[in-house]
Motif scaffolding. Sequence first.
Motif, PDB file in Angstrom:
ATOM      1  N   MET A 129       0.836  -1.198   0.000  1.00 38.21           N
ATOM      2  CA  MET A 129       0.000   0.000   0.000  1.00 38.21           C
ATOM      3  C   MET A 129       0.876   1.257   0.000  1.00 38.21           C
ATOM      4  O   MET A 129       1.992   1.246   0.487  1.00 38.21           O
ATOM      5  N   SER A 130       0.317   2.337  -0.533  1.00 36.08           N
ATOM      6  CA  SER A 130       1.047   3.594  -0.572  1.00 36.08           C
ATOM      7  C   SER A 130       0.945   4.317   0.753  1.00 36.08           C
ATOM      8  O   SER A 130      -0.079   4.307   1.418  1.00 36.08           O
ATOM      9  N   ASP A 131       2.033   4.953   1.153  1.00 31.62           N
ATOM     10  CA  ASP A 131       2.005   5.789   2.340  1.00 31.62           C
ATOM     11  C   ASP A 131       1.213   7.059   2.049  1.00 31.62           C
ATOM     12  O   ASP A 131       1.135   7.513   0.917  1.00 31.62           O
ATOM     13  N   THR A 132       0.635   7.639   3.082  1.00 34.24           N
ATOM     14  CA  THR A 132      -0.134   8.868   2.931  1.00 34.24           C
ATOM     15  C   THR A 132       0.786  10.071   3.024  1.00 34.24           C
ATOM     16  O   THR A 132       1.619  10.146   3.908  1.00 34.24           O
ATOM     17  N   PRO A 133       0.644  11.054   2.111  1.00 30.55           N
ATOM     18  CA  PRO A 133       1.493  12.232   2.209  1.00 30.55           C
ATOM     19  C   PRO A 133       1.194  13.022   3.464  1.00 30.55           C
ATOM     20  O   PRO A 133       0.069  12.987   3.969  1.00 30.55           O
ATOM     21  N   PRO A 134       2.171  13.732   3.996  1.00 33.02           N
ATOM     22  CA  PRO A 134       1.945  14.530   5.194  1.00 33.02           C
ATOM     23  C   PRO A 134       0.962  15.648   4.907  1.00 33.02           C
ATOM     24  O   PRO A 134       0.804  16.059   3.757  1.00 33.02           O
ATOM     25  N   PRO A 135       0.282  16.174   5.912  1.00 31.09           N
ATOM     26  CA  PRO A 135      -0.698  17.231   5.687  1.00 31.09           C
ATOM     27  C   PRO A 135      -0.046  18.503   5.177  1.00 31.09           C
ATOM     28  O   PRO A 135       1.126  18.775   5.421  1.00 31.09           O
ATOM     29  N   SER A 136      -0.836  19.303   4.441  1.00 35.60           N
ATOM     30  CA  SER A 136      -0.306  20.525   3.843  1.00 35.60           C
ATOM     31  C   SER A 136       0.255  21.473   4.890  1.00 35.60           C
ATOM     32  O   SER A 136       1.164  22.244   4.623  1.00 35.60           O
ATOM     33  N   SER A 137      -0.277  21.427   6.101  1.00 36.02           N
ATOM     34  CA  SER A 137       0.181  22.323   7.154  1.00 36.02           C
ATOM     35  C   SER A 137       1.628  22.059   7.543  1.00 36.02           C
ATOM     36  O   SER A 137       2.272  22.891   8.159  1.00 36.02           O
ATOM     37  N   GLY A 138       2.162  20.898   7.170  1.00 31.96           N
ATOM     38  CA  GLY A 138       3.533  20.570   7.517  1.00 31.96           C
ATOM     39  C   GLY A 138       4.542  20.981   6.468  1.00 31.96           C
ATOM     40  O   GLY A 138       5.722  20.680   6.613  1.00 31.96           O
ATOM     41  N   TYR A 139       4.112  21.677   5.421  1.00 34.42           N
ATOM     42  CA  TYR A 139       5.036  22.060   4.360  1.00 34.42           C
ATOM     43  C   TYR A 139       6.084  23.041   4.885  1.00 34.42           C
ATOM     44  O   TYR A 139       5.741  24.088   5.430  1.00 34.42           O
ATOM     45  N   PRO A 140       7.387  22.728   4.718  1.00 37.49           N
ATOM     46  CA  PRO A 140       8.425  23.555   5.339  1.00 37.49           C
ATOM     47  C   PRO A 140       8.926  24.714   4.486  1.00 37.49           C
ATOM     48  O   PRO A 140       9.764  25.483   4.940  1.00 37.49           O
ATOM     49  N   GLY A 141       8.443  24.824   3.249  1.00 42.76           N
ATOM     50  CA  GLY A 141       8.976  25.830   2.348  1.00 42.76           C
ATOM     51  C   GLY A 141       8.148  27.099   2.282  1.00 42.76           C
ATOM     52  O   GLY A 141       7.352  27.403   3.177  1.00 42.76           O
ATOM     53  N   ASP A 142       8.330  27.846   1.211  1.00 43.75           N
ATOM     54  CA  ASP A 142       7.646  29.114   0.988  1.00 43.75           C
ATOM     55  C   ASP A 142       6.167  28.861   0.688  1.00 43.75           C
ATOM     56  O   ASP A 142       5.849  28.199  -0.304  1.00 43.75           O
ATOM     57  N   PRO A 143       5.251  29.368   1.503  1.00 43.97           N
ATOM     58  CA  PRO A 143       3.817  29.135   1.261  1.00 43.97           C
ATOM     59  C   PRO A 143       3.358  29.640  -0.102  1.00 43.97           C
ATOM     60  O   PRO A 143       2.434  29.063  -0.691  1.00 43.97           O
ATOM     61  N   ALA A 144       3.987  30.692  -0.617  1.00 45.44           N
ATOM     62  CA  ALA A 144       3.595  31.219  -1.921  1.00 45.44           C
ATOM     63  C   ALA A 144       3.917  30.232  -3.044  1.00 45.44           C
ATOM     64  O   ALA A 144       3.153  30.108  -4.012  1.00 45.44           O
ATOM     65  N   VAL A 145       5.035  29.527  -2.911  1.00 44.37           N
ATOM     66  CA  VAL A 145       5.400  28.517  -3.914  1.00 44.37           C
ATOM     67  C   VAL A 145       4.406  27.362  -3.868  1.00 44.37           C
ATOM     68  O   VAL A 145       3.932  26.883  -4.907  1.00 44.37           O
ATOM     69  N   GLN A 146       4.075  26.914  -2.673  1.00 45.67           N
ATOM     70  CA  GLN A 146       3.085  25.851  -2.531  1.00 45.67           C
ATOM     71  C   GLN A 146       1.752  26.280  -3.141  1.00 45.67           C
ATOM     72  O   GLN A 146       1.129  25.523  -3.888  1.00 45.67           O
ATOM     73  N   ALA A 147       1.311  27.490  -2.813  1.00 43.59           N
ATOM     74  CA  ALA A 147       0.021  27.972  -3.306  1.00 43.59           C
ATOM     75  C   ALA A 147       0.004  28.055  -4.828  1.00 43.59           C
ATOM     76  O   ALA A 147      -1.002  27.718  -5.480  1.00 43.59           O
ATOM     77  N   GLU A 148       1.119  28.497  -5.417  1.00 44.05           N
ATOM     78  CA  GLU A 148       1.203  28.606  -6.880  1.00 44.05           C
ATOM     79  C   GLU A 148       1.007  27.248  -7.547  1.00 44.05           C
ATOM     80  O   GLU A 148       0.242  27.106  -8.509  1.00 44.05           O
ATOM     81  N   TRP A 149       1.693  26.233  -7.029  1.00 44.69           N
ATOM     82  CA  TRP A 149       1.599  24.908  -7.633  1.00 44.69           C
ATOM     83  C   TRP A 149       0.282  24.222  -7.292  1.00 44.69           C
ATOM     84  O   TRP A 149      -0.286  23.513  -8.123  1.00 44.69           O
ATOM     85  N   ASP A 150      -0.236  24.435  -6.096  1.00 40.76           N
ATOM     86  CA  ASP A 150      -1.554  23.874  -5.763  1.00 40.76           C
ATOM     87  C   ASP A 150      -2.620  24.434  -6.698  1.00 40.76           C
ATOM     88  O   ASP A 150      -3.518  23.713  -7.144  1.00 40.76           O
ATOM     89  N   GLU A 151      -2.522  25.720  -6.991  1.00 38.99           N
ATOM     90  CA  GLU A 151      -3.488  26.339  -7.903  1.00 38.99           C
ATOM     91  C   GLU A 151      -3.356  25.753  -9.307  1.00 38.99           C
ATOM     92  O   GLU A 151      -4.358  25.479  -9.982  1.00 38.99           O
ATOM     93  N   ARG A 152      -2.118  25.542  -9.730  1.00 36.15           N
ATOM     94  CA  ARG A 152      -1.910  24.992 -11.073  1.00 36.15           C
ATOM     95  C   ARG A 152      -2.496  23.589 -11.185  1.00 36.15           C
ATOM     96  O   ARG A 152      -3.167  23.264 -12.163  1.00 36.15           O
ATOM     97  N   TYR A 153      -2.242  22.765 -10.180  1.00 37.40           N
ATOM     98  CA  TYR A 153      -2.818  21.417 -10.214  1.00 37.40           C
ATOM     99  C   TYR A 153      -4.328  21.444 -10.025  1.00 37.40           C
ATOM    100  O   TYR A 153      -5.065  20.665 -10.633  1.00 37.40           O
ATOM    101  N   GLY A 154      -4.804  22.349  -9.167  1.00 29.65           N
ATOM    102  CA  GLY A 154      -6.226  22.400  -8.872  1.00 29.65           C
ATOM    103  C   GLY A 154      -7.079  22.848 -10.032  1.00 29.65           C
ATOM    104  O   GLY A 154      -8.287  22.579 -10.066  1.00 29.65           O
ATOM    105  N   ASP A 155      -6.467  23.544 -11.004  1.00 31.34           N
ATOM    106  CA  ASP A 155      -7.215  24.026 -12.160  1.00 31.34           C
ATOM    107  C   ASP A 155      -7.606  22.904 -13.116  1.00 31.34           C
ATOM    108  O   ASP A 155      -8.451  23.103 -13.993  1.00 31.34           O
ATOM    109  N   GLN A 156      -6.963  21.740 -12.988  1.00 29.97           N
ATOM    110  CA  GLN A 156      -7.238  20.637 -13.899  1.00 29.97           C
ATOM    111  C   GLN A 156      -7.365  19.338 -13.114  1.00 29.97           C
ATOM    112  O   GLN A 156      -6.698  19.149 -12.092  1.00 29.97           O
ATOM    113  N   GLU A 157      -8.183  18.452 -13.625  1.00 33.19           N
ATOM    114  CA  GLU A 157      -8.337  17.146 -12.980  1.00 33.19           C
ATOM    115  C   GLU A 157      -7.051  16.347 -13.075  1.00 33.19           C
ATOM    116  O   GLU A 157      -6.703  15.588 -12.176  1.00 33.19           O
TER     117      GLU A 157
END
Length: 216
Positions: free
Chosen positions: A1-29
């Motif tokens: 079985m696949s391990d579960t990714p850690p929650p988004s709140s644990g992201y250690p980097g720049d929140p703006a970078v995370q938000a940019e890529w989350d938006e890009r992925y979220g725009d498409q299935e």
Amino acid sequence: MSDTPPPSSGYPGDPAVQAEWDERYGDQERLWSGQPNGALVAEVAHLTPGRVLDVGCGEGADAVWLARRGWEVTALDVSGVALDRAAGHARDAGVSVRWMHAGLVEAALPAGSFDLVSAQYPALLRTPDAAAERALLEAVAPGGVLLLVHHAGMDARHAHDSGFDPADYVWPSMVAASLTDDWVVEVDEVRPRVIPDGGAGAHHADDLVFRARRLR
């Protein structure tokens, strides 16, 4: 079985970078093709499976492909949306992957941990201290391989209105310039790209493939 990714709140980097890529992925299935990258398949076929780091794993096609072939996979990405999808694909495939919600530098991986470090078309930000270049090289174990693949010619493009500026990113030539005598370059060439059906980036025709082996 696949391990579960850690929650988004644990992201250690720049929140703006995370938000940019989350938006890009979220725009498409589905952003990418769902198929493993052709250069990865070609370059890894002859290697004995071991520990592999998938840098910027996206929706997980490479990670799943590697796990199916017996590799012990650690896969990281800045996007929690992408990791959720990747984990779902791994569960469907019945394979185990260690997911990390982090950028390469912020992940602070133990040095010499991987027999293969694979970075397929990575968006690694350039810094004055060459942090990303060092992180790529330091992650490779003695005897291991760094495989870096990018769209050919991207580093020579001019900045444009979309906000993309090649000067902001790390390119294979910069990694090559960071190599010491502990490394040997095995492949450094432009070749026709195996173009997947659908997915972003399908318009790029050629790959720049860079493969180096750490001797010690």
